[in-house]
Design an enzyme around this catalytic site. Structure first.
Site, PDB file in Angstrom:
ATOM      1  CG  ASP A   1      -1.886  -1.399   1.400  1.00  0.00           C
ATOM      2  OD1 ASP A   1      -2.209  -1.827   0.311  1.00  0.00           O
ATOM      3  OD2 ASP A   1      -2.199  -1.449   2.669  1.00  0.00           O
ATOM      4  CE  LYS A   2       0.601   8.446  -1.875  1.00  0.00           C
ATOM      5  NZ  LYS A   2      -0.439   9.552  -2.292  1.00  0.00           N
TER       6      LYS A   2
END
Length: 234
Positions: free
Chosen positions: A72-73
């Site tokens: 995930d970012k």
């Protein structure tokens, strides 16, 4: 060095790149929190793909950007990138059969009484617009193994190993347990201890498809999560 005639359409951008391991087939980097792996639109910038493309072009490497694992970012840590189709296919096949082992470390809200365990609950995306997932009978199988590393005031430091790779798997399973990760913008609450999601991919083990040798890569705990832990210890 010319590796491939494949065309990489990612925009090259000179961004900091922390290389952990590199050979003719693979690149492994320590992705910082806040950096997406791929641009969300054509011509997008500011992502790991942009940084790697710049580094490769500077070295005379012309090939596609192929991220083999996803983060995930907001998650920091190890990302494995294949430089060639051979490398990507060879290791992706391992990933499908759990040949790649990936371990994570995270700081969660509340104290978990069990020393470890397995969460075997399906995860579904019931509202794509909100990007949120949840444990739901209609979801895909998801299995997360966890181990308590340290109990701290109002928090628990844990390690995780995944048998499946569902989007937001650790985050959703920890919410299901009633212990969301610190500063999780989708499933938890802001924390004065840390300004971003307290989740770090710290270890990866794989069999190199060319040499057949086992490669073990490890990172220390990220500085901001370590700082949060240190504050809780005092």
């Amino acid at each position: 060095m010319w590796i491939s005639a494949e065309e990489n359409l990612i925009v090259a951008e000179n961004l900091p790149l922390d290389i952990v391991y590199e050979d003719e087939d693979f690149l492994v980097v320590d992705k910082p929190s806040g950096m997406a792996i791929h641009p969300s639109k054509s011509g997008g910038t500011g992502t790991l793909a942009n940084a790697v493309t710049f580094d490769w072009q500077r070295a005379g490497i012309h090939t596609l950007f192929r991220a083999i694992n996803r983060l995930d970012k907001d998650t920091s840590g190890l990302v494995l990138i294949g430089k060639t189709q051979f490398a990507h296919q060879g290791v992706f096949g391992q990933d499908e059969h759990r040949g790649i082992r990936k371990r994570y470390i995270a700081l969660a809200e509340g104290q978990i009484s069990e020393d470890g365990g397995t969460i075997n609950q399906p995860i579904a995306c019931l509202d794509a617009a909100k990007r949120q997932r949840m444990v739901h009978p209609s979801g895909q199988p998801a299995i997360t193994h966890y181990k308590v590393l340290e109990r701290l005031p109002g928090h628990t430091l844990l390690s995780f190993e995944l048998e499946t790779g569902r989007t937001h798997q650790i985050r959703v399973h920890m919410l299901y347990m009633g212990h969301p990760l610190c500063s999780d913008p989708l499933y938890g609450h802001p924390s004065p201890l840390i300004s971003r999601l307290a989740l770090h991919a710290f270890e990866m083990t794989l069999i190199h498809p060319r040499s057949g040798k086992e490669i073990i890569l490890q990172l220390p705990l990220s500085a901001d999560i370590q700082s949060a832990v240190d504050r809780l210890r005092t």
